[in-house]
Design an enzyme around this catalytic site. Structure first.
Site, mmCIF file in Angstrom:
data_model
loop_
_atom_site.group_PDB
_atom_site.id
_atom_site.type_symbol
_atom_site.label_atom_id
_atom_site.label_comp_id
_atom_site.label_asym_id
_atom_site.label_seq_id
_atom_site.Cartn_x
_atom_site.Cartn_y
_atom_site.Cartn_z
ATOM 1 N N ASN A 1 0.975 -1.165 -0.067
ATOM 2 C CA ASN A 1 -0.071 -0.139 -0.059
ATOM 3 C C ASN A 1 0.880 1.042 0.103
ATOM 4 O O ASN A 1 1.532 1.397 0.800
ATOM 5 C CB ASN A 1 -0.923 0.042 1.245
ATOM 6 C CG ASN A 1 -1.813 1.216 1.386
ATOM 7 O OD1 ASN A 1 -2.084 1.914 0.460
ATOM 8 N ND2 ASN A 1 -2.370 1.441 2.643
ATOM 9 N N LEU A 2 0.825 2.037 -1.146
ATOM 10 C CA LEU A 2 1.735 3.181 -1.276
ATOM 11 C C LEU A 2 1.073 4.358 -0.340
ATOM 12 O O LEU A 2 1.743 5.560 -0.453
ATOM 13 C CB LEU A 2 1.827 3.534 -2.743
ATOM 14 C CG LEU A 2 2.469 2.470 -3.409
ATOM 15 C CD1 LEU A 2 2.812 2.955 -4.711
ATOM 16 C CD2 LEU A 2 4.016 1.964 -2.887
ATOM 17 N N LYS A 3 -0.221 4.218 0.020
ATOM 18 C CA LYS A 3 -0.710 5.396 0.832
ATOM 19 C C LYS A 3 -0.776 6.720 0.166
ATOM 20 O O LYS A 3 -0.765 6.672 -1.004
ATOM 21 C CB LYS A 3 -0.136 5.407 2.098
ATOM 22 C CG LYS A 3 -0.300 4.079 2.994
ATOM 23 C CD LYS A 3 -0.077 4.101 4.608
ATOM 24 C CE LYS A 3 -0.173 3.078 5.193
ATOM 25 N NZ LYS A 3 0.141 3.325 6.571
ATOM 26 N N HIS B 1 -9.293 0.321 5.669
ATOM 27 C CA HIS B 1 -7.877 0.453 6.360
ATOM 28 C C HIS B 1 -8.204 1.337 7.484
ATOM 29 O O HIS B 1 -9.159 2.284 7.538
ATOM 30 C CB HIS B 1 -6.914 0.934 5.388
ATOM 31 C CG HIS B 1 -5.526 1.244 5.935
ATOM 32 N ND1 HIS B 1 -4.909 1.975 6.695
ATOM 33 C CD2 HIS B 1 -4.583 0.140 5.625
ATOM 34 C CE1 HIS B 1 -3.690 1.902 6.907
ATOM 35 N NE2 HIS B 1 -3.468 0.648 6.398
ATOM 36 N N GLU C 1 -4.867 -5.850 11.422
ATOM 37 C CA GLU C 1 -4.004 -5.055 11.661
ATOM 38 C C GLU C 1 -4.281 -4.059 12.816
ATOM 39 O O GLU C 1 -4.736 -3.062 12.634
ATOM 40 C CB GLU C 1 -3.678 -3.890 10.239
ATOM 41 C CG GLU C 1 -3.196 -4.323 8.879
ATOM 42 C CD GLU C 1 -2.931 -3.269 8.168
ATOM 43 O OE1 GLU C 1 -2.011 -3.114 7.486
ATOM 44 O OE2 GLU C 1 -3.857 -2.241 7.916
ATOM 45 N N ILE D 1 0.816 0.091 13.088
ATOM 46 C CA ILE D 1 1.070 0.593 11.808
ATOM 47 C C ILE D 1 1.947 1.605 11.741
ATOM 48 O O ILE D 1 2.217 2.437 12.337
ATOM 49 C CB ILE D 1 -0.202 1.115 11.198
ATOM 50 C CG1 ILE D 1 -1.421 -0.054 11.085
ATOM 51 C CG2 ILE D 1 -0.130 1.697 9.740
ATOM 52 C CD1 ILE D 1 -2.676 0.374 10.887
ATOM 53 N N GLY E 1 3.555 -3.149 10.543
ATOM 54 C CA GLY E 1 4.838 -3.229 11.032
ATOM 55 C C GLY E 1 5.704 -4.087 10.171
ATOM 56 O O GLY E 1 6.695 -4.542 10.489
ATOM 57 N N ALA F 1 3.356 -1.123 3.856
ATOM 58 C CA ALA F 1 3.263 0.099 3.165
ATOM 59 C C ALA F 1 4.911 0.826 3.156
ATOM 60 O O ALA F 1 5.628 0.627 2.520
ATOM 61 C CB ALA F 1 2.521 1.068 3.824
ATOM 62 N N SER F 2 5.264 1.412 4.611
ATOM 63 C CA SER F 2 6.239 1.831 4.744
ATOM 64 C C SER F 2 7.633 1.245 4.469
ATOM 65 O O SER F 2 8.683 1.678 3.957
ATOM 66 C CB SER F 2 6.432 2.624 5.934
ATOM 67 O OG SER F 2 6.443 1.660 7.141
#
Length: 215
Positions: free
Chosen positions: A6-8, A85, A133, A138, A173, A194-195
């Site tokens: 997920n690139l948010k 989400h 999640e 997160i 995470g 994501a990150s």
């Protein structure tokens, strides 16, 4: 294992990340998908990577300014939708309607939830998969599979008790191959992250490390 990145709304290059994901998926045989901003769906889909939309709105064609219409996302190349989400929670009726919208265009669907009880409720709505999640983890780099593995085990059991056909993914995470392997050992069929990729200096290297245990 299925990996959904997920690139948010991160300030990354979505095409570069998508290209890396497609190449790693092709070379390893691991299923990897990218969920960019809606405005970037076409560009990401053009790389050949499996492309998901971060949200579809609970609407049909009509007067719905600012909505993400499922049909528009499909036209742009998306094949799946991430819903509920923790950064974009939906009321139950809206979540049900968003799932209906996704079904109109034959999207695969993942519904996020915080804990096993919510996972059971989400599974009852009939998505293809659910993702557990805990919001507090997160973006921390501390995976739920380490922080509280019982949440993952209990989420798998909760979904199976409602509908055994609904897969369970592990999120929050996730960033390393060890995290992915731990999620698999706990019964998850995939991971949502994501990150760990979107903020990586080298997204391809991050993805290669992530999928190495299952490649």
């Amino acid at each position: 294992m299925f990996v959904l990145v997920n690139l948010k709304a991160y300030p990354c290059d979505p095409v570069a990340v998508a290209t890396a994901a497609h190449e790693v998926s092709e070379s390893t045989g691991v299923r990897i998908a990218i969920a960019p901003q809606a405005a970037h769906l076409s560009a990401v889909a053009d790389t050949g990577v499996e492309t998901w939309v971060q949200h579809v709105s609970p609407v049909e064609h009509g007067s719905h300014t600012g909505s993400t219409l499922a049909e528009a996302a499909a036209d742009a190349g998306a094949v799946g939708a991430l819903l509920n989400h923790s950064e974009n929670r939906l009321k139950l009726a809206d979540l049900d309607a968003s799932l209906d919208a996704a079904e109109r265009v034959d999207f695969e669907t993942i519904v996020c939830a915080n804990d096993p009880d919510q996972i059971a409720a989400a599974a009852a709505l009939g998505p293809d998969a659910v993702a557990v999640e805990p919001p507090e983890l997160i973006g921390t780099g501390t995976p739920v599979s380490k922080a509280d593995p019982d949440i993952v085990r209990d989420a798998v059991d909760a979904a199976a008790a409602v509908d055994a056909s609904v897969d369970v993914l592990c999120g929050a995470g996730i960033s390393t191959g060890e995290d992915l392997a731990s999620a698999q050992d706990l019964g998850a069929e995939g991971v949502l992250l994501a990150s760990g990729v979107a903020k990586a200096d080298d997204p391809r290297a991050a993805l290669e490390d992530l999928v190495d245990p299952v490649a």
